[in-house]
Design a protein around this motif. Structure first.
Motif, PDB file in Angstrom:
ATOM      1  N   ILE A  52       0.834  -1.206   0.000  1.00 31.53           N
ATOM      2  CA  ILE A  52       0.000   0.000   0.000  1.00 31.53           C
ATOM      3  C   ILE A  52       0.869   1.256   0.000  1.00 31.53           C
ATOM      4  O   ILE A  52       0.492   2.278  -0.563  1.00 31.53           O
ATOM      5  N   HIS A  53       2.069   1.147   0.591  1.00 33.83           N
ATOM      6  CA  HIS A  53       3.020   2.259   0.548  1.00 33.83           C
ATOM      7  C   HIS A  53       3.375   2.578  -0.905  1.00 33.83           C
ATOM      8  O   HIS A  53       3.350   3.748  -1.323  1.00 33.83           O
ATOM      9  N   ALA A  54       3.681   1.556  -1.682  1.00 35.14           N
ATOM     10  CA  ALA A  54       4.030   1.758  -3.092  1.00 35.14           C
ATOM     11  C   ALA A  54       2.863   2.375  -3.864  1.00 35.14           C
ATOM     12  O   ALA A  54       3.058   3.307  -4.663  1.00 35.14           O
ATOM     13  N   LEU A  55       1.647   1.884  -3.636  1.00 29.89           N
ATOM     14  CA  LEU A  55       0.470   2.453  -4.319  1.00 29.89           C
ATOM     15  C   LEU A  55       0.238   3.902  -3.907  1.00 29.89           C
ATOM     16  O   LEU A  55      -0.063   4.755  -4.752  1.00 29.89           O
ATOM     17  N   ASN A  56       0.358   4.182  -2.629  1.00 35.12           N
ATOM     18  CA  ASN A  56       0.140   5.537  -2.124  1.00 35.12           C
ATOM     19  C   ASN A  56       1.167   6.500  -2.734  1.00 35.12           C
ATOM     20  O   ASN A  56       0.827   7.617  -3.138  1.00 35.12           O
ATOM     21  N   ARG A  57       2.407   6.041  -2.828  1.00 35.66           N
ATOM     22  CA  ARG A  57       3.473   6.856  -3.426  1.00 35.66           C
ATOM     23  C   ARG A  57       3.231   7.064  -4.919  1.00 35.66           C
ATOM     24  O   ARG A  57       3.284   8.183  -5.429  1.00 35.66           O
ATOM     25  N   ASP A  58       2.935   5.977  -5.623  1.00 38.43           N
ATOM     26  CA  ASP A  58       2.825   6.044  -7.077  1.00 38.43           C
ATOM     27  C   ASP A  58       1.572   6.777  -7.557  1.00 38.43           C
ATOM     28  O   ASP A  58       1.617   7.469  -8.572  1.00 38.43           O
ATOM     29  N   TYR A  59       0.449   6.615  -6.857  1.00 42.70           N
ATOM     30  CA  TYR A  59      -0.811   7.186  -7.329  1.00 42.70           C
ATOM     31  C   TYR A  59      -1.224   8.471  -6.628  1.00 42.70           C
ATOM     32  O   TYR A  59      -2.005   9.237  -7.180  1.00 42.70           O
ATOM     33  N   ARG A  60      -0.701   8.683  -5.421  1.00 41.65           N
ATOM     34  CA  ARG A  60      -1.107   9.894  -4.691  1.00 41.65           C
ATOM     35  C   ARG A  60       0.075  10.805  -4.378  1.00 41.65           C
ATOM     36  O   ARG A  60      -0.112  11.901  -3.866  1.00 41.65           O
ATOM     37  N   GLY A  61       1.299  10.333  -4.635  1.00 45.03           N
ATOM     38  CA  GLY A  61       2.477  11.143  -4.354  1.00 45.03           C
ATOM     39  C   GLY A  61       2.761  11.283  -2.870  1.00 45.03           C
ATOM     40  O   GLY A  61       3.444  12.206  -2.451  1.00 45.03           O
ATOM     41  N   ILE A  62       2.243  10.353  -2.058  1.00 43.93           N
ATOM     42  CA  ILE A  62       2.449  10.381  -0.607  1.00 43.93           C
ATOM     43  C   ILE A  62       3.312   9.179  -0.247  1.00 43.93           C
ATOM     44  O   ILE A  62       2.881   8.033  -0.384  1.00 43.93           O
ATOM     45  N   ASP A  63       4.534   9.454   0.209  1.00 45.12           N
ATOM     46  CA  ASP A  63       5.542   8.419   0.390  1.00 45.12           C
ATOM     47  C   ASP A  63       5.493   7.789   1.785  1.00 45.12           C
ATOM     48  O   ASP A  63       6.417   7.921   2.582  1.00 45.12           O
ATOM     49  N   ARG A  64       4.357   7.130   2.076  1.00 43.33           N
ATOM     50  CA  ARG A  64       4.206   6.391   3.331  1.00 43.33           C
ATOM     51  C   ARG A  64       3.015   5.439   3.194  1.00 43.33           C
ATOM     52  O   ARG A  64       2.146   5.645   2.350  1.00 43.33           O
ATOM     53  N   PRO A  65       2.976   4.424   4.043  1.00 41.40           N
ATOM     54  CA  PRO A  65       1.813   3.540   3.998  1.00 41.40           C
ATOM     55  C   PRO A  65       0.575   4.265   4.514  1.00 41.40           C
ATOM     56  O   PRO A  65       0.684   5.261   5.242  1.00 41.40           O
ATOM     57  N   THR A  66      -0.579   3.794   4.120  1.00 34.84           N
ATOM     58  CA  THR A  66      -1.851   4.321   4.598  1.00 34.84           C
ATOM     59  C   THR A  66      -2.733   3.124   4.923  1.00 34.84           C
ATOM     60  O   THR A  66      -2.345   1.982   4.677  1.00 34.84           O
ATOM     61  N   ASP A  67      -3.915   3.371   5.449  1.00 38.50           N
ATOM     62  CA  ASP A  67      -4.777   2.250   5.824  1.00 38.50           C
ATOM     63  C   ASP A  67      -5.672   1.771   4.684  1.00 38.50           C
ATOM     64  O   ASP A  67      -5.884   0.581   4.510  1.00 38.50           O
TER      65      ASP A  67
END
Length: 165
Positions: A52-67
């Motif tokens: 989910i960290h990779a998805l959050n970084r790649d699609y939202r530009g937020i470099d951390r895991p989310t729930d």
């Protein structure tokens, strides 16, 4: 009501009990009913923090895991990737038209949050799923007022399903 759930488990750190399928389907039906939705399909994927960290970084530009992440298919296209689909024939139905979108839940985050908030993992997964569903159909929480609306809707569905704190 013809809301359908398709889910997969793409992580191996936390066991996902088979009975959760029924609970998640019930939550989808209750949330859909509350919103006046009778048709649609939701895909749910359980993933780990790394994924989910990779998805959050790649699609939202937020470099951390989310729930939880939601990717709506019935979006107006702003801030989302364009999806192009060509129908081969007017007689063939568009396979995307009934798809509401994808919800991705980090099970590791859900475990940590359930412990932090002092409730069951089942309730936390349910909360995140309903939260993701509301995002798919257009709700957001960019300000206090819209966050209060989403929270009230989530809690009402969870209460109806018996997933209390």
């Amino acid at each position: 009501m013809n809301l359908q759930l398709d889910y997969s488990n793409e992580q191996d750190k936390i066991d996902i009990p088979e009975e959760w399928s029924g609970i998640l389907t019930e939550l989808l039906q209750l949330a859909g009913e509350a919103e006046g939705m009778t048709e649609g399909e939701v895909t749910l994927t359980f993933i780990d923090d790394e994924g989910i960290h990779a998805l959050n970084r790649d699609y939202r530009g937020i470099d951390r895991p989310t729930d939880v992440l939601s990717f709506a298919m019935q979006d107006d296209g702003t801030e989302e990737l364009d999806i192009i689909f060509e129908v081969e024939s007017e007689d063939e139905p568009d396979p995307i038209s009934g798809m509401l979108g994808d919800i991705i839940i980090s099970v590791e985050r859900a475990v940590a949050q359930s412990e932090e908030y002092g409730h069951s993992l089942e309730r936390e997964i349910g909360f995140l799923f309903v939260h993701g569903f509301l995002h798919l159909i257009g709700y957001d929480h960019q300000d206090d007022e819209s966050e209060a609306v989403m929270t009230a809707k989530q809690e009402a569905v969870l209460q109806r399903a018996g997933l209390t704190r």
